[in-house]
Design an enzyme around this catalytic site. Structure first.
Site, PDB file in Angstrom:
ATOM      1  CB  SER A  63      -0.902   0.036   1.231  1.00  0.00           C
ATOM      2  OG  SER A  63      -1.574  -1.177   1.392  1.00  0.00           O
TER       3      SER A  63
HETATM    4  N1  SAH Z   1      -0.272  -5.360   4.134  1.00  0.00           N
HETATM    5  C1  SAH Z   1       0.364  -5.652   2.863  1.00  0.00           C
HETATM    6  C2  SAH Z   1      -0.549  -5.289   1.711  1.00  0.00           C
HETATM    7  C3  SAH Z   1      -0.862  -6.507   0.967  1.00  0.00           C
HETATM    8  S1  SAH Z   1      -2.033  -6.408  -0.343  1.00  0.00           S
HETATM    9  C4  SAH Z   1       1.719  -5.003   2.740  1.00  0.00           C
HETATM   10  O1  SAH Z   1       2.084  -4.180   3.586  1.00  0.00           O
HETATM   11  O2  SAH Z   1       2.450  -5.345   1.806  1.00  0.00           O
HETATM   12  C5  SAH Z   1      -3.318  -7.448   0.294  1.00  0.00           C
HETATM   13  C6  SAH Z   1      -2.941  -8.874   0.608  1.00  0.00           C
HETATM   14  O3  SAH Z   1      -4.129  -9.520   1.084  1.00  0.00           O
HETATM   15  C7  SAH Z   1      -2.456  -9.683  -0.572  1.00  0.00           C
HETATM   16  O4  SAH Z   1      -1.202 -10.233  -0.300  1.00  0.00           O
HETATM   17  C8  SAH Z   1      -3.534 -10.766  -0.746  1.00  0.00           C
HETATM   18  O5  SAH Z   1      -3.021 -12.008  -1.185  1.00  0.00           O
HETATM   19  C9  SAH Z   1      -4.079 -10.864   0.667  1.00  0.00           C
HETATM   20  N2  SAH Z   1      -5.410 -11.438   0.761  1.00  0.00           N
HETATM   21  C10 SAH Z   1      -6.487 -11.243  -0.027  1.00  0.00           C
HETATM   22  N3  SAH Z   1      -7.550 -11.959   0.397  1.00  0.00           N
HETATM   23  C11 SAH Z   1      -7.112 -12.633   1.498  1.00  0.00           C
HETATM   24  C12 SAH Z   1      -7.738 -13.550   2.388  1.00  0.00           C
HETATM   25  N4  SAH Z   1      -9.016 -13.923   2.256  1.00  0.00           N
HETATM   26  N5  SAH Z   1      -7.007 -14.051   3.397  1.00  0.00           N
HETATM   27  C13 SAH Z   1      -5.707 -13.700   3.567  1.00  0.00           C
HETATM   28  N6  SAH Z   1      -5.057 -12.837   2.763  1.00  0.00           N
HETATM   29  C14 SAH Z   1      -5.757 -12.313   1.733  1.00  0.00           C
END
Ligand code: SAH
Length: 215
Positions: A63
């Site tokens: 993000s």
């Molecule tokens: N907090 C992260 C942002 C990641 S983007 C950072 O700082 O880099 C969102 C993430 O949520 C992705 O890696 C995606 O695979 C994960 N995601 C989406 N749906 C999900 C679910 N149902 N359970 C666990 N992770 C999930």
């Protein structure tokens, strides 16, 4: 020379955060000391101090720093609190949380992202983060309840299961919306059996995917 340029970019980023509503000194301080370039691929490292989202593996994104800062500030953290994070991704947000809270429990549906983040954060010496490869939409029942929950993927609505895993007076920060263009970052406060909901800002997150997991 390169080090100076990097410091200037970090300085500009911090100015931008302050101008856009980030006043919590502890939050500004962790953003300042944590090197975001560690969480992205080689070719994106020079962009890591810009206030933009960046691609990571598996078609996901790390993000925008302003959004990370807003979410973190809104959680109102302290070193006594246990935090659940849904969506480990690169591990950047997990690492920020780990510096401001007691324990972080982070769930990711891509096994490869989970492993990469876990290795990196262990190398960085973060020993208060627990990782799980699972559908985060179900929370982390065995470790519930949590003082705080942060969801870093967009949900169609506020998930009841997660509200149930929050302590009374607990706070959840979650983007909620229909698609990429209509998402609102919400602050949810649990009060007895009710929730109070406040809209924080418009955001754009990858979707929270239900059900099946990925290798
Ligand atoms: N907090 C992260 C942002 C990641 S983007 C950072 O700082 O880099 C969102 C993430 O949520 C992705 O890696 C995606 O695979 C994960 N995601 C989406 N749906 C999900 C679910 N149902 N359970 C666990 N992770 C999930």
């Amino acid at each position: 020379m390169f080090e100076n340029l990097k410091k200037n970019k970090k300085f500009n980023l911090l100015m931008e955060l302050k101008k856009n509503g980030i006043y919590d000194k502890a939050v500004l301080n962790v953003i300042e000391v944590v090197d975001r370039s560690l969480f992205v691929d080689e070719n994106l490292k020079q962009k890591s101090n810009l206030n933009i989202a960046l691609p990571i593996d598996c078609g996901q994104t790390i993000s925008q720093p302003l959004v990370v800062a807003h979410m973190t500030q809104s959680l109102n953290l302290n070193k006594k609190l246990r935090v659940l994070e849904i969506g480990t991704g690169s591990g950047y947000q997990s690492y920020i949380l780990s510096k401001l809270s007691r324990f972080v429990y982070t769930v990711e549906r891509y096994s490869s992202l989970k492993k990469k983040a876990e290795n990196l954060l262990k190398d960085l010496g973060a020993n208060n983060i627990f990782f799980k490869h699972a559908d985060g939409g179900l929370g982390w029942q065995e470790q519930a309840p949590f003082d705080r929950i942060i969801v870093t993927a967009n949900a169609p609505e506020i998930p009841n299961i997660l509200v149930e895993q929050l302590v009374n007076e607990g706070i959840m920060i979650i983007p909620v919306g229909d698609d990429y263009n209509q998402q609102n970052l919400k602050k949810v406060i649990k009060k007895e059996n009710k929730i109070l909901v406040e809209n924080l800002m418009q955001v754009r997150f990858v979707p929270l995917v239900e059900g099946k997991l990925h290798k």
